[in-house]
Scaffold this motif. Structure first.
Motif, PDB file in Angstrom:
ATOM      1  N   THR A   1       0.830  -1.216   0.000  1.00 57.14           N
ATOM      2  CA  THR A   1       0.000   0.000   0.000  1.00 57.14           C
ATOM      3  C   THR A   1       0.856   1.255   0.000  1.00 57.14           C
ATOM      4  O   THR A   1       0.633   2.185  -0.780  1.00 57.14           O
ATOM      5  CB  THR A   1      -0.938   0.009   1.228  1.00 57.14           C
TER       6      THR A   1
ATOM      7  N   ASN B   1      -0.248  -2.236  -6.698  1.00 55.97           N
ATOM      8  CA  ASN B   1      -1.696  -2.423  -6.643  1.00 55.97           C
ATOM      9  C   ASN B   1      -2.052  -3.905  -6.781  1.00 55.97           C
ATOM     10  O   ASN B   1      -2.824  -4.458  -5.998  1.00 55.97           O
ATOM     11  CB  ASN B   1      -2.355  -1.624  -7.765  1.00 55.97           C
TER      12      ASN B   1
ATOM     13  N   HIS C   1      -3.845  -6.569  -3.831  1.00 59.93           N
ATOM     14  CA  HIS C   1      -5.074  -7.339  -4.032  1.00 59.93           C
ATOM     15  C   HIS C   1      -4.819  -8.847  -3.929  1.00 59.93           C
ATOM     16  O   HIS C   1      -5.628  -9.574  -3.338  1.00 59.93           O
ATOM     17  CB  HIS C   1      -5.681  -6.998  -5.393  1.00 59.93           C
TER      18      HIS C   1
ATOM     19  N   ALA D   1      -6.750   5.738  -6.196  1.00 62.14           N
ATOM     20  CA  ALA D   1      -6.754   4.318  -5.819  1.00 62.14           C
ATOM     21  C   ALA D   1      -6.046   4.112  -4.487  1.00 62.14           C
ATOM     22  O   ALA D   1      -6.519   3.354  -3.623  1.00 62.14           O
ATOM     23  CB  ALA D   1      -6.083   3.490  -6.909  1.00 62.14           C
TER      24      ALA D   1
ATOM     25  N   GLU E   1      -8.125   4.993  -1.630  1.00 65.13           N
ATOM     26  CA  GLU E   1      -9.137   3.961  -1.350  1.00 65.13           C
ATOM     27  C   GLU E   1      -8.515   2.748  -0.673  1.00 65.13           C
ATOM     28  O   GLU E   1      -9.185   2.032   0.079  1.00 65.13           O
ATOM     29  CB  GLU E   1      -9.818   3.547  -2.657  1.00 65.13           C
ATOM     30  N   HIS E   2      -7.232   2.512  -0.936  1.00 60.30           N
ATOM     31  CA  HIS E   2      -6.540   1.385  -0.300  1.00 60.30           C
ATOM     32  C   HIS E   2      -6.329   1.621   1.190  1.00 60.30           C
ATOM     33  O   HIS E   2      -6.318   0.669   1.978  1.00 60.30           O
ATOM     34  CB  HIS E   2      -5.171   1.171  -0.956  1.00 60.30           C
TER      35      HIS E   2
ATOM     36  N   LEU F   1      -9.052   0.486   3.453  1.00 58.40           N
ATOM     37  CA  LEU F   1      -9.097  -0.975   3.336  1.00 58.40           C
ATOM     38  C   LEU F   1      -8.013  -1.591   4.209  1.00 58.40           C
ATOM     39  O   LEU F   1      -8.284  -2.523   4.990  1.00 58.40           O
ATOM     40  CB  LEU F   1      -8.895  -1.368   1.867  1.00 58.40           C
TER      41      LEU F   1
ATOM     42  N   ALA G   1     -14.936  -1.544   2.316  1.00 57.56           N
ATOM     43  CA  ALA G   1     -13.872  -0.748   1.697  1.00 57.56           C
ATOM     44  C   ALA G   1     -13.441  -1.350   0.358  1.00 57.56           C
ATOM     45  O   ALA G   1     -13.194  -0.613  -0.606  1.00 57.56           O
ATOM     46  CB  ALA G   1     -12.671  -0.653   2.639  1.00 57.56           C
TER      47      ALA G   1
ATOM     48  N   GLU H   1     -16.230  -0.604  -2.217  1.00 62.70           N
ATOM     49  CA  GLU H   1     -16.216   0.799  -2.637  1.00 62.70           C
ATOM     50  C   GLU H   1     -15.032   1.072  -3.569  1.00 62.70           C
ATOM     51  O   GLU H   1     -15.146   1.846  -4.526  1.00 62.70           O
ATOM     52  CB  GLU H   1     -16.173   1.706  -1.408  1.00 62.70           C
ATOM     53  N   HIS H   2     -13.915   0.426  -3.301  1.00 69.81           N
ATOM     54  CA  HIS H   2     -12.737   0.590  -4.159  1.00 69.81           C
ATOM     55  C   HIS H   2     -13.022   0.043  -5.560  1.00 69.81           C
ATOM     56  O   HIS H   2     -12.716   0.702  -6.568  1.00 69.81           O
ATOM     57  CB  HIS H   2     -11.554  -0.134  -3.525  1.00 69.81           C
TER      58      HIS H   2
ATOM     59  N   GLY I   1     -15.274   2.199  -7.392  1.00 70.13           N
ATOM     60  CA  GLY I   1     -14.536   3.387  -7.807  1.00 70.13           C
ATOM     61  C   GLY I   1     -13.773   3.138  -9.103  1.00 70.13           C
ATOM     62  O   GLY I   1     -13.755   3.988 -10.003  1.00 70.13           O
TER      63      GLY I   1
END
Length: 240
Positions: free
Chosen positions: A134, A147, A151, A196, A199-200, A203, A218, A221-222, A225
């Motif tokens: 992150t 990224n 994930h 992004a 948004e991370h 999370l 979270a 929503e990411h 987005g």
């Protein structure tokens, strides 16, 4: 005795692309001419703007149009036209004709649940690796790598091998999706990666605090987005 023939269910963006292609072939739109805006095409075809956007991207990949962000979509000359399969260079990974909205919809069905489970089951070492991924994204010359790592780390930490494998497969499909790659080229740039990252952060916070519901929310929503930034509709009920 008669036999049944295989049935193929056409994807909506492909149906739209074929209609636009027929208009170009028929001379309704000439080389160099700008097509009607997404909104106008959506009204003419009685479909959603996200479906039109995917259709236009598919046509760009095949060389029928040139998408110029901020200017419009222009018809190209016949010499540039290829089928999707022909557009794959020898030795290059096969680019699949899979819609970006379908991929994001599938991720919405799986990844929020993985985040919820990861908030329960992630080890301290896994949480540390998530934090490193992150925090490495902002300012990176290759933000997509950090990224992707975040994930996939969340999927691995969910404690369910089948779910983790499903997420890995969805990411592989995304990497090989011609439409998804082209959308990223057009609409994912420095400022988008900052969004992004922002948004991370919540999370990661939910994961570290072992808050399953917050982690699930979270992640959802990411992903919504991402869908919005690409101009798509990946909501879970879009095909229902």
């Amino acid at each position: 005795m008669s036999t049944f023939q295989p049935v193929s269910v056409a994807r909506l963006y492909r149906v739209i692309a074929n209609q636009i292609k027929d208009k170009i072939r028929g001379g309704n739109y000439q080389s160099g001419e700008r097509l009607p805006a997404e909104r106008e095409l959506a009204e003419m075809l009685q479909v959603s703007r996200p479906s039109v956007r995917e259709a236009l991207i598919a046509l760009e990949i095949e060389g029928w149009v040139d998408v110029r962000v901020g200017s419009g979509v222009y018809v190209t000359g016949p010499e540039s036209r290829l089928s999707l399969n022909e557009s794959n260079a020898p030795g290059a990974p096969l680019l699949l004709d899979i819609g970006a909205a379908d991929l994001l919809q599938a991720r919405l069905l799986v990844e929020p649940h993985c985040a919820e489970l990861a908030a329960r089951h992630a080890t301290d070492a896994q949480l540390l690796a998530m934090e490193e991924a992150t925090m490495a994204l902002p300012g990176s010359e290759q933000p997509f790598k950090h990224n992707d790592r975040l994930h996939l780390l969340i999927a691995e930490a969910c404690g369910n091998v089948a779910l983790a494998s499903t997420v890995q497969h969805l990411w592989t499909l995304s990497e090989n999706s011609a439409i998804f790659n082209k959308l990223n080229q057009h609409f994912v740039y420095g400022e988008v990666w900052e969004v992004a990252h922002n948004e991370h952060v919540p999370l990661l916070r939910a994961l570290k605090k072992r808050q399953p519901a917050a982690a699930r929310r979270a992640m959802r929503e990411h992903l919504l987005g991402i869908s919005s930034r690409l101009g798509l509709d990946a909501s879970e009920d879009k095909n229902m």
